[in-house]
Design a protein around this motif. Structure first.
Motif, PDB file in Angstrom:
ATOM      1  N   GLN A 130      21.592  52.385 -16.330  1.00 28.88           N
ATOM      2  CA  GLN A 130      21.511  51.253 -15.516  1.00 28.88           C
ATOM      3  C   GLN A 130      20.185  51.131 -14.731  1.00 28.88           C
ATOM      4  N   ALA A 131      19.445  52.128 -14.312  1.00 28.46           N
ATOM      5  CA  ALA A 131      18.325  51.995 -13.512  1.00 28.46           C
ATOM      6  C   ALA A 131      17.306  51.715 -14.621  1.00 28.46           C
ATOM      7  N   VAL A 132      17.080  52.265 -15.793  1.00 32.26           N
ATOM      8  CA  VAL A 132      16.333  51.503 -16.704  1.00 32.26           C
ATOM      9  C   VAL A 132      16.400  50.127 -17.080  1.00 32.26           C
ATOM     10  N   VAL A 133      17.586  49.491 -17.385  1.00 31.52           N
ATOM     11  CA  VAL A 133      18.018  48.348 -17.765  1.00 31.52           C
ATOM     12  C   VAL A 133      17.675  47.294 -16.524  1.00 31.52           C
ATOM     13  N   ARG A 134      17.809  47.890 -15.207  1.00 29.92           N
ATOM     14  CA  ARG A 134      17.433  47.017 -14.150  1.00 29.92           C
ATOM     15  C   ARG A 134      15.800  46.937 -14.161  1.00 29.92           C
ATOM     16  N   GLU A 135      14.997  47.935 -14.252  1.00 28.38           N
ATOM     17  CA  GLU A 135      13.791  48.002 -14.488  1.00 28.38           C
ATOM     18  C   GLU A 135      13.190  47.032 -15.629  1.00 28.38           C
ATOM     19  N   VAL A 136      13.536  47.023 -16.746  1.00 31.05           N
ATOM     20  CA  VAL A 136      13.291  46.346 -18.007  1.00 31.05           C
ATOM     21  C   VAL A 136      13.630  44.788 -17.524  1.00 31.05           C
ATOM     22  N   GLU A 137      14.693  44.235 -16.986  1.00 31.77           N
ATOM     23  CA  GLU A 137      14.959  43.005 -16.512  1.00 31.77           C
ATOM     24  C   GLU A 137      13.862  42.724 -15.544  1.00 31.77           C
ATOM     25  N   ARG A 138      13.597  43.435 -14.546  1.00 32.91           N
ATOM     26  CA  ARG A 138      12.657  43.132 -13.462  1.00 32.91           C
ATOM     27  C   ARG A 138      11.306  42.679 -14.152  1.00 32.91           C
ATOM     28  N   GLU A 139      11.052  43.437 -15.361  1.00 33.41           N
ATOM     29  CA  GLU A 139       9.566  43.405 -15.901  1.00 33.41           C
ATOM     30  C   GLU A 139       9.664  41.980 -16.494  1.00 33.41           C
ATOM     31  N   MET A 140      10.795  41.479 -16.931  1.00 30.08           N
ATOM     32  CA  MET A 140      10.755  40.229 -17.821  1.00 30.08           C
ATOM     33  C   MET A 140       9.840  39.190 -17.409  1.00 30.08           C
ATOM     34  N   PRO A 141       9.592  38.878 -16.337  1.00 25.74           N
ATOM     35  CA  PRO A 141       8.762  37.587 -15.989  1.00 25.74           C
ATOM     36  C   PRO A 141       7.445  38.016 -16.363  1.00 25.74           C
ATOM     37  N   VAL A 142       7.053  39.139 -15.945  1.00 24.10           N
ATOM     38  CA  VAL A 142       5.735  39.390 -16.402  1.00 24.10           C
ATOM     39  C   VAL A 142       5.306  39.723 -17.857  1.00 24.10           C
ATOM     40  N   LEU A 143       6.431  40.352 -18.421  1.00 24.63           N
ATOM     41  CA  LEU A 143       6.134  40.250 -19.794  1.00 24.63           C
ATOM     42  C   LEU A 143       5.933  39.065 -20.495  1.00 24.63           C
ATOM     43  N   ALA A 144       6.778  38.060 -20.214  1.00 25.47           N
ATOM     44  CA  ALA A 144       6.830  36.571 -20.761  1.00 25.47           C
ATOM     45  C   ALA A 144       5.475  36.041 -20.387  1.00 25.47           C
ATOM     46  N   ALA A 145       5.037  36.311 -19.209  1.00 34.26           N
ATOM     47  CA  ALA A 145       3.751  35.722 -18.826  1.00 34.26           C
ATOM     48  C   ALA A 145       2.564  36.271 -19.473  1.00 34.26           C
ATOM     49  N   ILE A 146       2.695  37.389 -19.923  1.00 36.98           N
ATOM     50  CA  ILE A 146       1.667  38.131 -20.639  1.00 36.98           C
ATOM     51  C   ILE A 146       1.546  37.466 -21.854  1.00 36.98           C
ATOM     52  N   GLN A 147       2.621  37.190 -22.679  1.00 33.05           N
ATOM     53  CA  GLN A 147       2.566  36.690 -24.047  1.00 33.05           C
ATOM     54  C   GLN A 147       2.063  35.122 -23.765  1.00 33.05           C
ATOM     55  N   ALA A 148       2.512  34.615 -22.803  1.00 31.01           N
ATOM     56  CA  ALA A 148       2.197  32.982 -22.808  1.00 31.01           C
ATOM     57  C   ALA A 148       0.729  32.936 -22.529  1.00 31.01           C
ATOM     58  N   LYS A 149      -0.048  33.930 -21.801  1.00 29.52           N
ATOM     59  CA  LYS A 149      -1.468  33.677 -21.456  1.00 29.52           C
ATOM     60  C   LYS A 149      -2.203  34.435 -22.664  1.00 29.52           C
ATOM     61  N   TYR A 150      -1.748  35.261 -23.206  1.00 27.46           N
ATOM     62  CA  TYR A 150      -2.644  36.161 -24.126  1.00 27.46           C
ATOM     63  C   TYR A 150      -2.335  35.961 -25.765  1.00 27.46           C
ATOM     64  N   ARG A 151      -1.174  35.333 -26.119  1.00 28.17           N
ATOM     65  CA  ARG A 151      -0.844  35.389 -27.361  1.00 28.17           C
ATOM     66  C   ARG A 151      -1.659  34.379 -28.370  1.00 28.17           C
ATOM     67  N   SER A 152      -1.950  34.883 -29.512  1.00 30.46           N
ATOM     68  CA  SER A 152      -2.785  34.096 -30.381  1.00 30.46           C
ATOM     69  C   SER A 152      -2.524  34.552 -31.945  1.00 30.46           C
ATOM     70  N   PRO A 153      -2.800  33.813 -32.915  1.00 26.18           N
ATOM     71  CA  PRO A 153      -2.598  34.015 -34.321  1.00 26.18           C
ATOM     72  C   PRO A 153      -3.224  35.597 -34.502  1.00 26.18           C
ATOM     73  N   LEU A 154      -4.534  35.658 -34.156  1.00 24.13           N
ATOM     74  CA  LEU A 154      -5.344  36.755 -34.555  1.00 24.13           C
ATOM     75  C   LEU A 154      -4.856  37.862 -33.879  1.00 24.13           C
ATOM     76  N   LEU A 155      -4.323  37.906 -32.542  1.00 29.39           N
ATOM     77  CA  LEU A 155      -3.588  39.205 -32.010  1.00 29.39           C
ATOM     78  C   LEU A 155      -2.440  39.451 -32.312  1.00 29.39           C
ATOM     79  N   ASP A 156      -1.730  38.474 -32.802  1.00 30.17           N
ATOM     80  CA  ASP A 156      -0.403  38.746 -33.529  1.00 30.17           C
ATOM     81  C   ASP A 156      -0.656  39.495 -34.887  1.00 30.17           C
ATOM     82  N   HIS A 157      -1.568  39.303 -35.647  1.00 33.90           N
ATOM     83  CA  HIS A 157      -1.897  40.220 -36.974  1.00 33.90           C
ATOM     84  C   HIS A 157      -2.295  41.374 -36.728  1.00 33.90           C
ATOM     85  N   VAL A 158      -3.224  41.543 -35.852  1.00 33.03           N
ATOM     86  CA  VAL A 158      -3.933  42.872 -35.304  1.00 33.03           C
ATOM     87  C   VAL A 158      -2.781  43.846 -34.864  1.00 33.03           C
TER      88      VAL A 158
END
Length: 421
Positions: A41-69
Motif C-alpha cells: 500500500q505504501a508503494v502504491v500510494r507513492e506511485v499514485e502521488r507521482e502520477m501528475p509529475v510523470l504525466a507532466a514529464i511526458q507532456a513536456k519532453y516526449r518526441s518521436p526521436l526520444l521515443d526511438h532512443v
C-alpha cells in the motif's frame, strides 16, 4: 477481450495469458500478510502521488526521436540481448570476471523479481501515462522495483570496480560508462514504465547486489569449481526458486527468475566440467575458455559464429523435447501438493468475488481458500510449477553447457584455439 500478443522471451500460451490476470485491490488484504500488505500500500500510494509529475514529464519532453532512443535502450534488458551478448564474454576468455558479471546480471533479475512478486505494486497507470515499449506484455508486470535499473546499477558498479582497481582505466571512461547507464534508467521513467520510487528501489537493490558480488564472488567461484561444486549450485538454485513469493496476480516475473538463475546453474556446471577436461585448457589455465589476441580474425569470427549458433540452436530445439520429458517423467508420477486445495467459490461464506475460466476473459476474481493461502497454493504457484516452467531449468541451464563445454570441444576439434606457449 484484451488483445492477444506475444512476449519476446517465450512463445507458449501460458506465459502469454498470464500477464492479463489482475486482482482487485481489496483481494490483497485477504491473501497477503499484514506486513506485506502495508508495504504494498505504501508503494502504491507513492506511485499514485507521482502520477501528475510523470504525466507532466511526458507532456513536456516526449518526441518521436526520444521515443526511438529510449525504446532501443530498453531492449538492452530483454532476454534476447542477454542470451546473445553474455556468451561472448566467456568465448573470449573472460574467465572469472565474465562469470562474476554474468551472475550479477542474471541474479539481479531474480532479486528484483523476488521483490516485485512480494510487493505486487502495479506500474504507473495508463492512461494518463503513455507506456512506450515494443513489448506491450511487460506493461502488465509489476513495477516496483525497476528490473532494468537493478541490473544496470549492479552491472556498472561491478565493472567499475574492475576498471578503477584492476584495469587502471581512466575516470573519464568510467564516467562515460555511467552516462550510458543513466540513459537506460531515465528511459524507464520517460517511457512510462516505472515511477521514481521504482527506480529508487532498483538503485538500492542493484547497489547491494554489486557490493556483495564484488566482496564474495571470488570465494563463490572457487566453491563452485570444487569437487562438490555442482551440488552447491543446485542447492542454491533450489532454495532460491523454492522461496519466490507467490503473487496474487499471474505476473510472469517468476518465469524470468527461473530462466535467469537456471543459466547460472548451467554456467557453473559447464565451468566445473571444463576444469576437468585438460585437453581444453590453454597454458594450464583450467577455468577459462582458450583465447588469445594472436588468433586471426577468421578464427575469432568462426568461434563467435559457432558459439552463438549453439546457444540459439539449443534454445530453439530443446524446448519441445525437454518439456515433454518433464511432463512425462515428473508431472505424471508426482502429485502436486495443491491438488486437493480448492479456491473458494461464490457460494462460500464471505466471498463476493467470482471468476471466469479463461484468464483472457477474466472480469471478476476468486479469493483463494484459507488452506490454499497457508500452503502458498494460489496466484503464480500454478504458473511456477507448470511443466513448461520446470522445463525452463534444464533448457536455460543448457546454455551454460553449450558455452563452456560443447563450444570449446568444437574449437579444439576444428583447430580454432590459440597455440600453446
Amino acid at each position: 477481450m484484451p488483445p492477444r500478443f506475444q512476449l519476446d522471451e517465450d512463445d507458449d500460451s501460458a506465459h502469454e495469458a498470464a500477464v492479463f490476470v489482475k486482482a482487485p485491490d481489496h483481494a490483497y488484504a485477504a491473501v497477503y500478510s499484514p506486513l506485506r500488505q502495508r508495504i504494498r500500500q505504501a508503494v502504491v500510494r507513492e506511485v499514485e502521488r507521482e502520477m501528475p509529475v510523470l504525466a507532466a514529464i511526458q507532456a513536456k519532453y516526449r518526441s518521436p526521436l526520444l521515443d526511438h532512443v529510449f525504446i532501443l535502450t530498453g531492449m538492452l534488458g530483454n532476454h534476447a540481448f542477454f542470451m546473445i551478448a553474455l556468451p561472448f564474454l566467456h568465448l573470449f576468455g573472460g574467465g572469472m570476471f565474465s562469470r562474476g558479471l554474468t551472475f550479477v546480471v542474471l541474479w539481479s533479475i531474480y532479486f528484483s523479481g523476488w521483490v516485485k512478486d512480494y510487493i505486487s505494486a502495479p506500474r504507473p497507470t495508463s492512461p494518463p501515462i503513455a507506456q512506450i515499449t515494443r513489448s506491450p506484455a511487460h506493461t502488465f508486470e509489476y513495477g516496483f522495483p525497476s528490473s532494468h535499473t537493478t541490473y544496470v546499477v549492479a552491472t556498472i558498479l561491478y565493472i567499475s570496480h574492475f576498471m578503477l582497481y584492476q584495469w587502471a582505466t581512466s575516470l573519464t571512461s568510467v564516467l562515460m560508462f555511467w552516462t550510458v547507464g543513466a540513459v537506460i534508467v531515465v528511459g524507464r521513467v520517460y517511457c512510462g514504465l516505472h515511477s521514481f520510487v521504482d527506480v529508487a528501489g532498483g538503485i538500492v537493490i542493484g547497489t547491494l547486489e554489486a557490493l556483495a558480488f564484488i566482496k564474495f564472488y571470488p570465494q563463490l567461484d572457487a566453491l563452485l569449481l570444487s569437487t562438490p561444486g555442482p551440488l552447491y549450485m543446485a542447492a542454491i538454485l533450489y532454495v532460491a526458486l523454492k522461496n519466490i513469493p507467490r503473487a496474487l496476480d499471474l505476473c510472469p516475473c517468476c518465469i524470468d527468475s527461473y530462466c535467469a538463475t537456471s543459466v547460472t546453474l548451467g554456467l557453473a556446471l559447464g565451468t566445473w566440467a571444463h576444469a576437468r577436461l585438460p585437453f581444453l585448457w590453454w597454458n594450464g589455465v583450467s577455468d577459462r575458455i582458450a583465447w588469445d589476441v594472436s588468433l586471426s580474425p577468421f578464427k575469432s569470427i568462426a568461434r563467435c559464429t559457432i558459439g552463438l549458433a549453439l546457444v540459439v540452436a539449443w534454445k530453439l530445439l530443446s524446448k519441445k523435447p525437454v518439456t515433454a520429458i518433464v511432463q512425462h517423467y515428473f508431472f505424471e508420477t508426482v502429485q502436486s501438493e495443491c491438488d486437493d486445495i480448492k479456491p473458494l467459490t461464490s457460494d462460500d461464506k464471505d466471498v463476493s468475488l467470482k471468476t471466469t475460466k479463461d484468464p483472457l476473459d477474466q472480469i471478476d476474481f476468486q479469493i483463494p481458500s484459507a488452506s490454499a493461502i497457508s500452503e502458498c497454493c494460489y496466484g503464480t504457484h500454478e504458473l511456477m510449477t507448470s511443466p513448461e516452467n520446470i522445463a525452463r531449468i534444464p533448457i536455460y541451464a543448457g546454455i551454460g553447457i553449450m558455452v563452456y563445454v560443447v563450444a570449446p570441444v568444437l574449437f579444439y576439434l576444428f583447430y580454432l584455439n590459440p597455440v600453446q606457449d
